[in-house]
Structure formats: C-alpha cells, structure tokens
Enzyme design. Structure first.
Site, mmCIF file in Angstrom:
data_model
loop_
_atom_site.group_PDB
_atom_site.id
_atom_site.type_symbol
_atom_site.label_atom_id
_atom_site.label_comp_id
_atom_site.label_asym_id
_atom_site.label_seq_id
_atom_site.Cartn_x
_atom_site.Cartn_y
_atom_site.Cartn_z
ATOM 1 N N HIS A 122 65.413 -18.299 141.992
ATOM 2 C CA HIS A 122 65.993 -17.625 140.832
ATOM 3 C C HIS A 122 65.000 -17.346 139.720
ATOM 4 C CE1 HIS A 122 70.338 -17.619 141.761
ATOM 5 N NE2 HIS A 122 70.102 -18.738 142.403
ATOM 6 N N LYS A 150 63.735 -13.676 127.306
ATOM 7 C CA LYS A 150 64.903 -12.808 127.151
ATOM 8 C C LYS A 150 64.827 -11.988 125.856
ATOM 9 C CE LYS A 150 67.851 -15.815 129.960
ATOM 10 N NZ LYS A 150 68.181 -14.918 131.080
ATOM 11 N N LYS A 160 73.315 -14.324 126.102
ATOM 12 C CA LYS A 160 72.620 -15.004 127.188
ATOM 13 C C LYS A 160 71.911 -16.221 126.619
ATOM 14 C CE LYS A 160 70.674 -11.065 128.160
ATOM 15 N NZ LYS A 160 70.816 -10.887 129.594
ATOM 16 N N ARG A 161 71.416 -17.051 127.514
ATOM 17 C CA ARG A 161 70.650 -18.219 127.086
ATOM 18 C C ARG A 161 69.514 -17.770 126.172
ATOM 19 N NH1 ARG A 161 66.547 -20.391 130.240
ATOM 20 N NH2 ARG A 161 67.282 -19.033 131.909
ATOM 21 N N THR A 172 73.267 -11.232 135.657
ATOM 22 C CA THR A 172 74.610 -10.822 136.078
ATOM 23 C C THR A 172 75.417 -10.350 134.881
ATOM 24 O OG1 THR A 172 75.353 -13.129 135.946
ATOM 25 C CG2 THR A 172 74.709 -12.293 138.119
ATOM 26 N N LYS A 226 78.342 -7.318 134.491
ATOM 27 C CA LYS A 226 79.657 -7.477 133.881
ATOM 28 C C LYS A 226 79.861 -6.478 132.748
ATOM 29 C CE LYS A 226 79.121 -12.366 134.885
ATOM 30 N NZ LYS A 226 78.618 -13.634 134.342
#
Length: 833
Positions: A376, A574, A568-569, A676, A680
C-alpha cells in the site's frame, strides 16, 4: 451456537426460532424490536432511551442476519469450498445498522415500523458508535473488501484486532490536535458475538531448544516466557441482497490469570494486576506511538498476536475437515493487507515445520502458495522494519526461521548465477544501515507470497521500478495490479439516498446491482431538468453538512458556495499545507481585488495526525489559524470560509462526501498508492482537482480530461527533482505570489499570539521541499482559478458533475474483489444477477 456446533451442523439444519426471526413485514419488525426491548434490553417503552431503542433495533436486525450467516457457513463447509482469509490490522467498518438494513432491503420497512412506535430511525443512526478499528484508507478498504466478498459469495474470514479504544478521538483545542481515548465499546457492541470458547495461547520471549530426532534433521521447540490469550469476537458481514454472510473475527487480548492473588493478598493491589495490564495492552489502542522502544515493542506484539491467533484458528478449522495441511493452498488463501501481518509468513513456517514436522522445502512451498501480499505504500518510513535485537528477544524462534529463509533465498539466487553484491544486499530480508540490523517486512512478505499486488496502475508500475525493483527482476511474474475500489452500497445508496433515487429514476433499479449501468447517465448529462434535480439534491446535502459545521465549529457557511473538500489523514505527502498556502493566496487576492467576481468558496478540512507526528499536527494548527483569521475578516464579505472539522471518521465522511463540489487529491505524484476517497467523491458528483498520482490517473482516464482538473509535476518529474536537489529558494524567488504567502505565514500574520510559530516550518519548505509543495504551487493556484471559472458556468459545472458519477462505475470494490478471486486466490465468485 458455537463454532464447533456450526462445524457439525449440516445443510438444512434449522436454527432455533427461525420462524420468529425471518419476518420482514412492518408488523414483524415492530414486534421484533419490542421483543428485544423487553427481553434483551430489559426496558419498557415509556422508560426506553434512544440508546435502548438503538440496541433493540440492532438486535432485531442482527437476528435477520444470523440465518443467512449460518447457511453460508454450512454451505461452504459442506462443499469444501476454498476460503479466503483477509488479514488486516485495520477494519474501519464504521456504523453497521444502516449497512445491514440496506443490504437486507429492510430500511423502509424498519423506518415505518419504528415510526409507529414514535421512534425515528435516522435519530438512532446518530446514537450508534462509530467503530474505531482503523485509521484511514487501509482500514476502510478492508471494510469495503469484506462487504464485496460477501456480496460476491466469496467464503471469507476477516482477521484483525478488537481494539478496546481504537484510534484516538481527536479534539481540537486552541487549534491544536489533542488525543483522547475513543471508547466506542463503553456501551457494548450489539453486532458482535463473543466466542470465549475460542481462545488461543500466544507466546512471547523465552528460548528455543534443539531436540534430536532418530533420523533426519533436529527439531526445534520454542518455550515462551510469557503467554497471552487471544479471544475471538465475531461480527457477521452481510452482502448485498442478504444472499451471503461472512465473518469478521477480531481478537481481544486476555491475561491467562486475571491477577496474582498472592501479591493482592499481600497488599500489592496494583502489582497484582501488572501482568493483566501488560497482556491486555495489546488490544487497547490502534497504532500506539512507536516513538519509544516500549511503543515499538507493543506494535510488534500486536502484529504477532493477531497473526498467530488467526493462523491457529484457520489451521484448526482446516484440520477439523482434512487430515493434513499438505492441501492448505487448495483450501485456503491468505491475503496480507500491507506489511502489518507479514510475520504470519514465519508463523506458518513454524507451525508446519515445528508443530507438524513437515520437511522445510515442502513447508516453504505450501507457505508461498498460500500467501498473497498487498503493498500500500512506496514511502520508506511506511515499509515496516524491525530491529533484530527486538525480534530475537520477543520472537526468538521466528528470528531463527527468518535467518534461514533469508540464507536459503540468497543461496538459491547465487546458485542461479546472481553474484552482484548490491543486488543480493537489496533483496536480503536482513538490512544494515540503521546502526543495527533490521528485518525488512516488505521483503519478507514478497518472498513468502506467490502474488504481490499494487493498488493502482501507477503505484504498481512504481513498485516494479523502485522499492521492489531488484525483487521484480528476479521474480518478474509475481507483481500484478489490483486497482482499489469502494462499495457503492455504503458510499452511494446509504450516504446519498437523494442522488440514488434520481439514478434509479433515470437508469432503472438494476443500477443498484450493476454499477456499470451508471454509464447510461452520460447520455443525460446535458439535460437541464436532470441537472436541476441533482443540483437540488446536492444543495440539501450541503445544508445538512452546514448544520454539522455550525454545531461543531460555530462557523456559518453558505450552501450556494462551492464546497472544496480535503478529507484524509494529515500527512506532508498528502499536502494539506499546499491547499492552505493557496487558501492564503486566494485570501490575499480577494482583499486586493474586491471588484472581481470571486466564486464563493468554503474550504473544508478534516483528518487526524499521528500522535507523534509533529509537522502534521502543526499543519492542523495552521489550518485553524488560517480559518480563524479569514472567517473573522469582514473585508472578505463571506466569499471565502475555512473550516477544520474535528474527529474525522466514517460517519462524518458519509455526511461530507455527498455535499462535496470539489475533491482535493493533491498528493505529491508517486507517493499516494491509490486513494479511495477520490473514488467516493467522484461517485457523488464532486470534480477532482489533483496530481497524476495513485488512482487519480485512472479516474482521469475514465471521466475524461474535460471533467477533472489535473496539475503539477508527474511522478517522473518528482523523481528527477529528488535527484537534482530540493532547495526551493529559486522557485520561491520566481513566484511573487508564493513568496508573499510564505512571508505572511512565517512572520506571524496568522499566529499573532506566537509570531515565530511557523518560522521553522516555512524555513524547512525553503531549504528542503521534499514533497515539492512550492514546485506545484503556481500550477495549483492556476488550476483553482479554472475551477472558479467553471463554477460560474452553472450548466457546464453540473454536466461535469454528472459525467463524474456516470463514469466511475468501474471503481466498485466488487470489480476489485473479482480480480483478486480470479488472479490471486483462485476462488469462484457469484454470477451477476
């Protein structure tokens, strides 16, 4: 009924009171809820609280799952069907009541049944705790996969840990994240079945003895110095239409002896509980901080604990039906969800060689044929390694096996002609270079598995080129791609019933069973009437989210503004800070040019930072500082609002995603394996602004260039920048807008109470911009202005929104699981209806 009783039950064996549990009419459901309220909860209607009603409803729904659960188990057991065992440290399952009602087709009937009792089903939805069994995408993917395996009738067990507190509850005080226990089990869990009779001893420490045999190599026996019990708790996972039900089995740690009675009677009441506290710490908290040696040891204990318990469980089940483990790969497929369960490779070898006295070569062949490994991440810090001294102390026999696996692996390569020392060092399980030898769990998982998969096309290609380059050259047929997916039942039907109703009206009810039928929506994308209906549904969702924002932050937002979402985290790769820097630039521009037709925008952030990740926690503080400054500034005149929603979880995501207009997927290219959340959000009609990273690449291919905003460096360009240097001084000097923003942040414009708060943060960006925030800033700002322009063209925007929903049917987790079943597990799936 125990596991052993289920094992013994044959096809057609009826459960007691089946006739009382199968009714699905409104009257049946109302009667079932009242019975549960009286006999399971022990309350009368006048005295029942909302929580009492939730428990009664959940138990009534659970009864309607059990028969299918037992039928599914019996059918699999009787037919000798191969089972999948999905091992994951996280299962971010969220709330389960609406999931179960939706998949059983009982939502409307239950709503009417409760209404007749003066109870609102949607109110009960808010009473249910959000199961805190995961951190982010990894755990949510595992939950989607479990639901899809049930939907496709793939016989499966999910194996994980029953965390008592799970990931922490995030509270934001004065803009700073603070962590508190997430005690989601404090009122019990009505969905689970305790299995106290299913418990396994898990050993730690101790020593290994060599035992001679009359013929052949010696045997080895491990004598642990500490033993912890793993106790099973089962949660049924029901598939779509309720046709198949699988099991999520989670392990809770329990001390063999609850207390030392001698110490207790001597007055040492705390010391008498020490062993119990140490044992039960294993299942207390998800991802305890590993900033200390004790924290590292606890994480390794967690990983071995659940891997060993799961293997003992599946081996017991296998040997109950078959006399040998020689056929294990034909009857069991074990999927390692990232490196957390990788120690299972070694544990299975220990079981086969030490306990089953199987020859080493045969045991290794069985092990490789049984395991598959999903990678991952490409980030070095996320590819687990463990200090050899820690492994030798905690798992001495396993360390012996690792050394032997590694030696035979390297011997085989040398015998095949591989003599390059650097290549051999690269593919060795044992690594140098950290000041001590360490065990590379990713390499162990790769060598111990017959298939290794990435989770998006780009990620898989980069795996072959980077972290597993040399292993891929030596074993070129092992790596394959399985692009992630999401379950549409949760993320469309449950999360966005208004949009779902429109889709059924336009495309027919078959779209609920076959996501590929969403493609038919594209032909209607330009229809003004359809656009108006979808816009109205979106506005209602934004109003609902606005009420949550007001309640939790005190900020009032305009439902007609563009809702710009990054959920998100919190992590530097990110790049929430890239979004924040652009927010500051937009703030400056709105104030400097008030005459321009600025598109009203609400920037919404949510996510948790790891407890020991200082920079990520500083980014949360920056988000709150920027929000306070902008939201309090009357000169902006409501054109820009910034919100940080605390304690992000699955339930909050279910409210945010249907309300999103713009989806922020802006990670540094090459660093996000898949994502993901991007799927969504696109499914629910949000347009993506993002880099060519992870599954963004495949979303772009499917929705089309005109329906997505792509910007920034590619993965190849990022790699080149990393080779040539990461100083950002020239980049900043060439961008007056960026320089102005960084100066404002660094000088304390947004932190007047502590003007130096972000000085080092900005300095680090300037000197060594590892995640290339500054390099992508101007392109990101320009892309955001393209977003503004499209937003002002209402018909064009909603056409793009509809095209996103229409074109993402491929990202169903049913498709992903079908590929795993075919290419990795070799198990059949249910035929499409």
């Amino acid at each position: 009924m125990t596991t052993e009783q289920r094992d013994a039950a044959g096809p057609g064996t009826a459960l007691p009171e089946d006739h009382l549990r199968s009714g699905s009419s409104v009257d049946d459901l109302r009667g079932a809820v009242l019975a549960k309220l009286a006999y399971a909860v022990g309350k009368t209607q006048p005295d029942a609280s909302q929580r009492d009603w939730f428990l009664a409803t959940a138990l009534a729904v659970r009864d309607r799952i059990v028969q299918g659960w037992q039928n599914s188990y019996r059918a699999t057991n009787a037919g000798g069907t191969k089972r999948v065992y999905y091992m994951s440290l996280e299962f971010l399952i969220g709330r389960l009541m609406f999931d179960a009602l939706t998949n059983l087709g009982l939502t409307d009937a239950m709503r009417e049944a409760l209404s007749g009792l003066g109870v609102d089903l949607d109110t009960l939805r808010e009473v249910e705790p959000d199961a805190a069994l995961g951190n982010g995408g990894l755990g949510r993917l595992a939950a989607c996969f479990m639901e899809s395996m049930a939907t496709l009738a793939v016989p499966a067990y999910g194996y994980g840990i029953r965390y008592e507190n799970g990931l922490f509850r995030q509270v934001v005080k004065d803009g700073w994240q603070q962590e508190y226990p997430e005690n989601w089990l404090s009122f019990g869990n009505p969905w689970e079945f305790a299995r106290p009779e299913i418990a396994y001893d898990i050993g730690f420490g101790g020593h290994v003895e060599t035992l001679p045999t009359e013929a052949g190599p010696p045997r080895y026996e491990w004598f642990p110095s500490e033993t912890v019990e793993a106790v099973a708790y089962d949660t049924p996972v029901v598939g779509w239409r309720g046709q198949h039900v699988n099991t999520l089995r989670l392990w809770s740690a329990r001390a063999g002896d609850p207390l030392r009675l001698d110490a207790f009677n001597q007055g040492d009441h705390v010391g008498a509980m020490a062993d119990r506290v140490r044992a039960e710490a294993i299942s207390k908290v998800l991802y305890p901080s590993d900033a200390t040696p004790a924290g590292q040891e606890l994480r390794l204990r967690q990983e071995y604990f659940f891997a060993a318990a799961s293997l003992q469980d599946l081996v017991r089940r296998h040997l109950k039906k078959y006399p040998t483990l020689h056929n294990l790969p034909d009857k069991a497929a074990i999927q390692l969800n990232d490196t957390h369960p990788a120690i299972a490779v070694v544990e299975l070898m220990r079981i086969l060689v030490d306990l089953q006295t199987m020859p080493w070569a045969e045991a290794w062949e069985i092990t490789q044929a049984t395991f598959g490994y999903t990678n991952h991440t490409l980030l070095p810090e996320a590819l687990e390694t463990w200090p050899v001294p820690l492994m030798e102390r905690l798992l001495p026999r396993h360390m012996q096996i690792i050394y032997l696996v590694n030696a035979l692996h390297l011997d085989k390569l040398r015998a095949a002609g591989q003599s390059d020392v650097e290549v051999l060092r690269s593919v060795s399980i044992i690594a140098e270079g950290w000041g001590q030898q360490r065990v590379k769990m990713g390499t162990l998982a790769f060598i111990g598995s017959h298939r290794i998969n990435g989770v998006s096309a780009l990620h898989t290609d980069l795996m072959r080129q980077t972290v597993f380059r040399d292993l891929n050259a030596l074993y070129p047929d092992r790596i394959n791609n399985k692009t992630n997916g999401i379950t549409f039942r949760r993320w469309l039907i449950e999360a966005n019933p208004a949009l779902t109703a429109i889709l059924v009206d336009v495309l027919g009810p078959a779209v609920l069973d076959d996501p590929s039928r969403l493609e038919g929506l594209a032909a209607h994308a330009g229809d003004p009437a359809l656009q108006a209906r979808i816009r109205a549904a979106k506005r209602d969702n934004k109003l609902a989210l606005g009420r949550i924002i007001a309640a939790r932050t005190g900020v009032q937002v305009d439902p007609d503004a563009l809702f710009d979402i990054q959920i998100k985290r919190i992590h530097e790769y990110k790049r929430q800070h890239l979004n924040l820097l652009e927010t500051v630039a937009l703030y400056n521009a709105i104030r400097a040019e008030p005459w321009r037709d600025w598109a009203p925008r609400v920037k919404i952030f949510a996510g948790k930072a790891a407890a020991s990740y200082h920079t990520a926690k500083l980014i949360i503080k920056l988000a709150n500082d920027v929000a306070r400054t902008i939201n309090d500034d009357p000169t902006v005149r409501g054109r820009l609002k910034v919100v940080f929603l605390p304690n992000y979880n699955v339930s909050l995501a279910e409210r945010i995603i249907p309300a999103a207009d713009l989806s922020e997927q802006i990670s540094t290219a090459g660093m996000e394996a898949s994502g993901t959340g991007n799927m969504k959000l696109a499914l629910n009609g949000a347009l993506t602004i993002g880099t060519l990273d992870g599954a963004n690449v495949e979303i772009k291919e499917r929705v089309g260039d005109d329906n997505i905003f792509i910007f920034g460096l590619t993965a190849e360009q990022v790699a080149e920048r990393h080779r040539t240097g990461l100083s950002a001084r020239d980049t900043i000097a060439a961008s007056p807008r960026l320089a102005e923003v960084l100066e404002a942040v660094s000088s304390g414009v947004f932190s007047p109470d502590d003007t130096g708060r972000y000085k080092d943060f900005v300095q680090a960006l300037s000197d060594n911009d590892h995640f290339l925030v500054t390099a992508d800033f101007d392109a990101y700002y320009a892309a955001q202005r393209q977003v503004d322009a499209l937003w002002r063209d209402e018909a064009a925007w909603w056409r793009c929104s509809i095209m996103n929903t229409a074109r993402v049917g491929w990202f169903s987790s049913d498709r992903t699981i079908g590929e795993y079943a075919r290419d990795i597990w070799n198990v059949p799936v249910a035929a499409a209806e």
